[in-house]
Design a protein around this motif. Structure first.
Motif, mmCIF file in Angstrom:
data_model
loop_
_atom_site.group_PDB
_atom_site.id
_atom_site.type_symbol
_atom_site.label_atom_id
_atom_site.label_comp_id
_atom_site.label_asym_id
_atom_site.label_seq_id
_atom_site.Cartn_x
_atom_site.Cartn_y
_atom_site.Cartn_z
ATOM 1 N N ASN A 134 53.758 -19.246 -86.515
ATOM 2 C CA ASN A 134 54.291 -17.795 -86.863
ATOM 3 C C ASN A 134 52.766 -16.647 -86.248
ATOM 4 N N TYR A 135 52.127 -17.094 -85.104
ATOM 5 C CA TYR A 135 51.771 -15.995 -84.561
ATOM 6 C C TYR A 135 51.700 -14.544 -83.748
ATOM 7 N N ASN A 136 51.475 -13.892 -84.089
ATOM 8 C CA ASN A 136 51.213 -12.193 -84.155
ATOM 9 C C ASN A 136 50.059 -11.963 -83.404
ATOM 10 N N LYS A 137 49.988 -11.774 -81.968
ATOM 11 C CA LYS A 137 48.492 -11.436 -81.399
ATOM 12 C C LYS A 137 47.814 -9.762 -82.428
ATOM 13 N N ALA A 138 48.607 -9.018 -82.708
ATOM 14 C CA ALA A 138 48.413 -8.238 -82.877
ATOM 15 C C ALA A 138 48.023 -8.292 -83.841
ATOM 16 N N THR A 139 48.123 -9.526 -84.542
ATOM 17 C CA THR A 139 47.274 -9.296 -86.466
ATOM 18 C C THR A 139 46.539 -10.562 -86.496
ATOM 19 N N ASP A 140 47.398 -11.640 -86.005
ATOM 20 C CA ASP A 140 46.301 -12.768 -85.539
ATOM 21 C C ASP A 140 45.368 -13.222 -84.678
ATOM 22 N N PRO A 141 43.760 -14.345 -85.023
ATOM 23 C CA PRO A 141 42.911 -14.228 -83.931
ATOM 24 C C PRO A 141 43.387 -15.017 -83.189
ATOM 25 N N ALA A 142 43.237 -15.169 -81.910
ATOM 26 C CA ALA A 142 42.960 -16.004 -81.182
ATOM 27 C C ALA A 142 43.336 -18.019 -81.961
ATOM 28 N N PRO A 143 44.236 -18.916 -81.438
ATOM 29 C CA PRO A 143 43.740 -19.755 -82.597
ATOM 30 C C PRO A 143 42.673 -20.882 -81.833
ATOM 31 N N THR A 144 42.614 -21.380 -83.156
ATOM 32 C CA THR A 144 41.981 -22.631 -82.761
ATOM 33 C C THR A 144 41.735 -24.374 -82.013
ATOM 34 N N LYS A 145 41.417 -23.958 -81.010
ATOM 35 C CA LYS A 145 41.718 -25.564 -80.294
ATOM 36 C C LYS A 145 41.479 -26.627 -80.648
ATOM 37 N N PRO A 146 42.505 -27.454 -80.870
ATOM 38 C CA PRO A 146 42.205 -28.788 -81.216
ATOM 39 C C PRO A 146 41.303 -29.484 -80.123
ATOM 40 N N ALA A 147 41.914 -31.053 -80.485
ATOM 41 C CA ALA A 147 41.085 -31.721 -79.927
ATOM 42 C C ALA A 147 42.540 -32.200 -78.918
ATOM 43 N N LEU A 148 42.068 -32.087 -77.729
ATOM 44 C CA LEU A 148 43.098 -31.605 -76.046
ATOM 45 C C LEU A 148 43.162 -33.527 -76.247
ATOM 46 N N CYS A 149 44.514 -33.715 -75.265
ATOM 47 C CA CYS A 149 44.856 -34.667 -75.742
ATOM 48 C C CYS A 149 44.334 -35.393 -73.842
ATOM 49 N N TYR A 150 44.145 -34.847 -73.221
ATOM 50 C CA TYR A 150 44.758 -34.846 -71.203
ATOM 51 C C TYR A 150 44.047 -35.790 -71.053
ATOM 52 N N THR A 151 42.878 -36.128 -71.837
ATOM 53 C CA THR A 151 41.688 -36.672 -70.934
ATOM 54 C C THR A 151 41.691 -38.934 -71.430
ATOM 55 N N THR A 152 41.263 -39.147 -70.634
ATOM 56 C CA THR A 152 41.152 -40.681 -70.567
ATOM 57 C C THR A 152 40.512 -40.819 -71.551
ATOM 58 N N SER A 153 39.733 -41.315 -72.237
ATOM 59 C CA SER A 153 39.249 -41.426 -73.257
ATOM 60 C C SER A 153 39.763 -40.621 -74.921
ATOM 61 N N ALA A 154 40.343 -39.683 -74.410
ATOM 62 C CA ALA A 154 41.176 -39.043 -75.325
ATOM 63 C C ALA A 154 42.059 -40.512 -76.303
ATOM 64 N N SER A 155 42.510 -40.362 -77.466
ATOM 65 C CA SER A 155 43.349 -40.938 -78.030
ATOM 66 C C SER A 155 44.383 -40.429 -79.155
ATOM 67 N N CYS A 156 45.476 -39.677 -78.630
ATOM 68 C CA CYS A 156 45.999 -39.130 -79.279
ATOM 69 C C CYS A 156 47.326 -39.616 -80.404
ATOM 70 N N ASP A 157 47.707 -39.508 -80.971
ATOM 71 C CA ASP A 157 49.246 -39.347 -82.058
ATOM 72 C C ASP A 157 50.128 -38.301 -81.358
ATOM 73 N N VAL B 202 55.323 -14.876 -82.403
ATOM 74 C CA VAL B 202 56.353 -15.933 -81.888
ATOM 75 C C VAL B 202 56.687 -16.417 -83.526
ATOM 76 N N VAL B 203 57.896 -16.369 -83.259
ATOM 77 C CA VAL B 203 58.322 -17.490 -84.848
ATOM 78 C C VAL B 203 58.485 -18.581 -85.104
ATOM 79 N N VAL B 204 58.651 -19.769 -85.176
ATOM 80 C CA VAL B 204 59.573 -20.557 -85.087
ATOM 81 C C VAL B 204 60.150 -21.102 -86.507
ATOM 82 N N CYS B 205 61.685 -21.268 -86.720
ATOM 83 C CA CYS B 205 62.019 -21.663 -88.084
ATOM 84 C C CYS B 205 62.965 -22.565 -87.515
#
Length: 189
Positions: A78-101, A126-129
C-alpha cells in the motif's frame, strides 16, 4: 473611368490575417491536446505493464501466495509516492552469497518493483488487496477501497497523477480513482 477592382483593401487583408491566425491557434491547441493524450496513454501502458509484472511475480512465488493474508508480503503493498518515503531496501537475493528464503525473495522483488513504479508513474500509487468489487458501478469507476472478503481475488490497483480534460492536475491519491486494476488468481484462504 475608375477601376473598382484595383486591389485588396486594408480590411480584407486584416480579415485574411485573422482567419489564418485562428487556424494556427486551433492547430496548436490540437497539438497540445494530442501531446497530453499521448502522455496519459503512455502512463496507462506503463501501469498495465507494471501490474502484469507484479502479478507474474506473485504467481511465481506460490509459497508466499499460499500464506495467510496477514503473512503474505504482497498483500502488505500500500504505497503512495506523494505521501510515503522511498521504500526501504531489503537484503537483495540476486548474489551468489545470498541465502534467501521465499519471503526474502518476495521482499526484494517488491522493493525493486516499487522503485520501478516510482520512476515510471508521476505521483504513483499502488494498493494490493483482496477485493470482490474493484469497480463501483454506481460511480462507473475503479475504487481504492478494498473489501475484506477472503474468497475474493487479490487485486492490484495502480494510479498516478493525471490531468483533467481542461489540463488541470488530478492526484490519484486524493480524488482520482485508480487507472488500472488487475485481479490475480484468487488464492482463497
Amino acid at each position: 473611368m475608375m477601376n473598382r477592382s484595383s486591389g485588396f483593401s486594408l480590411i480584407e487583408v486584416l480579415i485574411a490575417v485573422f482567419v489564418v491566425a485562428m487556424g494556427i491557434v486551433g492547430a496548436a491547441g490540437l497539438q497540445l491536446a494530442s501531446i497530453r493524450t499521448s502522455q496519459q496513454s503512455g502512463y496507462q501502458s506503463a501501469a498495465v505493464a507494471l501490474a502484469n509484472e507484479l502479478a507474474d511475480k506473485m504467481r511465481a512465488n506460490d509459497a508466499q501466495m499460499r500464506l495467510s493474508d496477514s503473512q503474505n508480503p504482497f498483500l502488505k503493498i500500500n504505497y503512495n509516492k506523494a505521501t510515503d518515503p522511498a521504500p526501504t531496501k531489503p537484503a537483495l537475493c540476486y548474489t551468489t552469497s545470498a541465502s534467501c528464503d521465499a519471503t526474502a525473495l518476495a521482499n526484494a522483488e517488491i522493493y525493486e518493483w516499487l522503485m520501478r513504479m516510482r520512476e515510471a508513474l508521476p505521483e504513483g500509487r499502488v494498493v494490493v488487496c483482496r477485493d470482490s468489487a474493484p469497480f463501483d458501478s454506481t460511480k462507473k469507476m475503479l475504487t481504492w477501497t478494498c473489501t475484506a472478503d477472503t474468497k475474493a481475488g487479490i487485486t492490484i490497483k495502480i494510479g498516478w497523477k493525471s490531468k483533467n480534460p481542461d489540463g488541470s492536475f488530478v492526484l490519484s491519491g486524493t480524488s482520482a480513482p485508480p487507472g488500472v486494476a488487475i485481479t490475480v488468481e484468487s488464492y482463497v484462504q
